[in-house]
Design a protein around this motif. Structure first.
Motif, PDB file in Angstrom:
ATOM      1  N   SER A  37     -77.741 -45.332  45.446  1.00 19.73           N
ATOM      2  CA  SER A  37     -78.283 -46.666  45.700  1.00 19.73           C
ATOM      3  C   SER A  37     -77.953 -47.059  47.140  1.00 19.73           C
ATOM      4  O   SER A  37     -77.150 -46.418  47.803  1.00 19.73           O
ATOM      5  CB  SER A  37     -77.717 -47.688  44.709  1.00 19.73           C
ATOM      6  OG  SER A  37     -76.313 -47.773  44.835  1.00 19.73           O
ATOM      7  N   ALA A  84     -76.209 -40.882  40.710  1.00 22.97           N
ATOM      8  CA  ALA A  84     -77.197 -41.922  41.006  1.00 22.97           C
ATOM      9  C   ALA A  84     -76.905 -42.530  42.369  1.00 22.97           C
ATOM     10  O   ALA A  84     -75.777 -42.958  42.631  1.00 22.97           O
ATOM     11  CB  ALA A  84     -77.170 -42.993  39.928  1.00 22.97           C
ATOM     12  N   SER A 134     -74.577 -35.909  36.681  1.00 25.97           N
ATOM     13  CA  SER A 134     -75.594 -36.784  37.258  1.00 25.97           C
ATOM     14  C   SER A 134     -74.992 -37.556  38.419  1.00 25.97           C
ATOM     15  O   SER A 134     -73.804 -37.892  38.396  1.00 25.97           O
ATOM     16  CB  SER A 134     -76.118 -37.777  36.211  1.00 25.97           C
ATOM     17  OG  SER A 134     -76.692 -37.115  35.117  1.00 25.97           O
ATOM     18  N   ARG A 192     -83.644 -33.045  41.115  1.00 27.65           N
ATOM     19  CA  ARG A 192     -83.599 -34.464  41.466  1.00 27.65           C
ATOM     20  C   ARG A 192     -84.768 -35.195  40.821  1.00 27.65           C
ATOM     21  O   ARG A 192     -85.844 -34.625  40.621  1.00 27.65           O
ATOM     22  CB  ARG A 192     -83.614 -34.650  42.968  1.00 27.65           C
ATOM     23  CG  ARG A 192     -84.843 -34.151  43.692  1.00 27.65           C
ATOM     24  CD  ARG A 192     -84.610 -34.117  45.211  1.00 27.65           C
ATOM     25  NE  ARG A 192     -84.401 -35.463  45.739  1.00 27.65           N
ATOM     26  CZ  ARG A 192     -83.871 -35.697  46.944  1.00 27.65           C
ATOM     27  NH1 ARG A 192     -83.505 -34.690  47.713  1.00 27.65           N
ATOM     28  NH2 ARG A 192     -83.722 -36.940  47.376  1.00 27.65           N
ATOM     29  N   ASP A 193     -84.524 -36.443  40.489  1.00 27.17           N
ATOM     30  CA  ASP A 193     -85.560 -37.323  39.970  1.00 27.17           C
ATOM     31  C   ASP A 193     -85.707 -38.444  40.986  1.00 27.17           C
ATOM     32  O   ASP A 193     -84.886 -39.363  41.037  1.00 27.17           O
ATOM     33  CB  ASP A 193     -85.145 -37.867  38.593  1.00 27.17           C
ATOM     34  CG  ASP A 193     -86.227 -38.727  37.957  1.00 27.17           C
ATOM     35  OD1 ASP A 193     -87.046 -39.315  38.688  1.00 27.17           O
ATOM     36  OD2 ASP A 193     -86.234 -38.824  36.726  1.00 27.17           O
ATOM     37  N   ASN A 194     -86.719 -38.342  41.811  1.00 25.88           N
ATOM     38  CA  ASN A 194     -86.879 -39.315  42.895  1.00 25.88           C
ATOM     39  C   ASN A 194     -87.125 -40.721  42.371  1.00 25.88           C
ATOM     40  O   ASN A 194     -86.710 -41.709  42.994  1.00 25.88           O
ATOM     41  CB  ASN A 194     -88.020 -38.884  43.815  1.00 25.88           C
ATOM     42  CG  ASN A 194     -87.672 -37.644  44.613  1.00 25.88           C
ATOM     43  OD1 ASN A 194     -86.513 -37.401  44.932  1.00 25.88           O
ATOM     44  ND2 ASN A 194     -88.672 -36.826  44.919  1.00 25.88           N
ATOM     45  N   ALA A 195     -87.784 -40.831  41.234  1.00 25.83           N
ATOM     46  CA  ALA A 195     -88.057 -42.156  40.672  1.00 25.83           C
ATOM     47  C   ALA A 195     -86.770 -42.864  40.275  1.00 25.83           C
ATOM     48  O   ALA A 195     -86.683 -44.087  40.322  1.00 25.83           O
ATOM     49  CB  ALA A 195     -88.986 -42.026  39.474  1.00 25.83           C
ATOM     50  N   LYS A 196     -85.767 -42.070  39.881  1.00 27.06           N
ATOM     51  CA  LYS A 196     -84.482 -42.643  39.449  1.00 27.06           C
ATOM     52  C   LYS A 196     -83.417 -42.535  40.528  1.00 27.06           C
ATOM     53  O   LYS A 196     -82.275 -42.947  40.313  1.00 27.06           O
ATOM     54  CB  LYS A 196     -83.996 -41.937  38.185  1.00 27.06           C
ATOM     55  CG  LYS A 196     -84.893 -42.143  36.965  1.00 27.06           C
ATOM     56  CD  LYS A 196     -84.314 -41.455  35.746  1.00 27.06           C
ATOM     57  CE  LYS A 196     -85.175 -41.696  34.518  1.00 27.06           C
ATOM     58  NZ  LYS A 196     -84.623 -41.014  33.312  1.00 27.06           N
ATOM     59  N   ASN A 197     -83.784 -41.957  41.682  1.00 24.87           N
ATOM     60  CA  ASN A 197     -82.816 -41.758  42.773  1.00 24.87           C
ATOM     61  C   ASN A 197     -81.564 -41.029  42.263  1.00 24.87           C
ATOM     62  O   ASN A 197     -80.437 -41.407  42.590  1.00 24.87           O
ATOM     63  CB  ASN A 197     -82.426 -43.100  43.399  1.00 24.87           C
ATOM     64  CG  ASN A 197     -83.629 -43.828  43.956  1.00 24.87           C
ATOM     65  OD1 ASN A 197     -84.498 -43.227  44.585  1.00 24.87           O
ATOM     66  ND2 ASN A 197     -83.705 -45.124  43.694  1.00 24.87           N
ATOM     67  N   THR A 198     -81.795 -40.028  41.465  1.00 27.31           N
ATOM     68  CA  THR A 198     -80.697 -39.331  40.800  1.00 27.31           C
ATOM     69  C   THR A 198     -80.818 -37.828  41.014  1.00 27.31           C
ATOM     70  O   THR A 198     -81.918 -37.275  40.965  1.00 27.31           O
ATOM     71  CB  THR A 198     -80.687 -39.651  39.300  1.00 27.31           C
ATOM     72  OG1 THR A 198     -80.508 -41.059  39.126  1.00 27.31           O
ATOM     73  CG2 THR A 198     -79.553 -38.923  38.584  1.00 27.31           C
ATOM     74  N   TYR A 216     -79.172 -34.097  39.682  1.00 32.99           N
ATOM     75  CA  TYR A 216     -78.494 -33.505  38.534  1.00 32.99           C
ATOM     76  C   TYR A 216     -77.963 -32.116  38.890  1.00 32.99           C
ATOM     77  O   TYR A 216     -78.516 -31.426  39.739  1.00 32.99           O
ATOM     78  CB  TYR A 216     -79.455 -33.367  37.358  1.00 32.99           C
ATOM     79  CG  TYR A 216     -80.099 -34.665  36.946  1.00 32.99           C
ATOM     80  CD1 TYR A 216     -81.380 -35.000  37.400  1.00 32.99           C
ATOM     81  CD2 TYR A 216     -79.439 -35.560  36.108  1.00 32.99           C
ATOM     82  CE1 TYR A 216     -81.978 -36.188  37.030  1.00 32.99           C
ATOM     83  CE2 TYR A 216     -80.040 -36.759  35.729  1.00 32.99           C
ATOM     84  CZ  TYR A 216     -81.307 -37.060  36.195  1.00 32.99           C
ATOM     85  OH  TYR A 216     -81.894 -38.246  35.831  1.00 32.99           O
TER      86      TYR A 216
END
Length: 119
Positions: free
Chosen positions: A25, A23, A21, A71-77, A79
């Protein structure tokens, strides 16, 4: 600036799986692609897979069919699901974010996470 924090590396037996993962920011709004690279001591860092902000993916030939980037755009992550691992996949894996601002490209790197695959 963009900060990247990776997690998920470790030791696994050949044939096993791991999920990395990353993340992001900071100034993430202008990131146009994120990806995973890997590096073995004494060798150049190489692309494993990347994914654009629109969801298009690109894989190195040596991981096609085994690894999946998402990618999970809501989590800015981002994988990296790694299946059917082999000892040749042993490396430090780095997360990358590519950002373009007024025609100037910036690359950001995570600290790296070790993946070790035992035979």
């Amino acid at each position: 600036q963009v900060q990247l924090v990776e997690s998920g590396g470790g030791l696994v037996q050949a044939g096993g799986s791991l999920r990395l993962s990353c993340a992001a920011s900071g100034r993430i709004g202008s990131i146009n692609a994120m990806g995973w690279y890997r590096q073995v001591l004494g060798k150049q860092r190489e692309l494993v897979a990347d994914i654009t902000s629109g969801g298009s993916t690109n894989y190195a030939d040596f991981v096609k069919g085994r690894f999946t980037i998402s990618r999970d755009n809501a989590k800015n992550t981002v994988y990296l699901q790694m299946n059917s691992l082999t000892p040749e996949d042993t490396a430090v894996y780095y997360c990358n974010a590519h950002r373009v601002v007024i025609a100037t490209a910036y690359n950001y790197w995570g600290q790296g996470t070790q993946v070790t695959v035992s035979a």
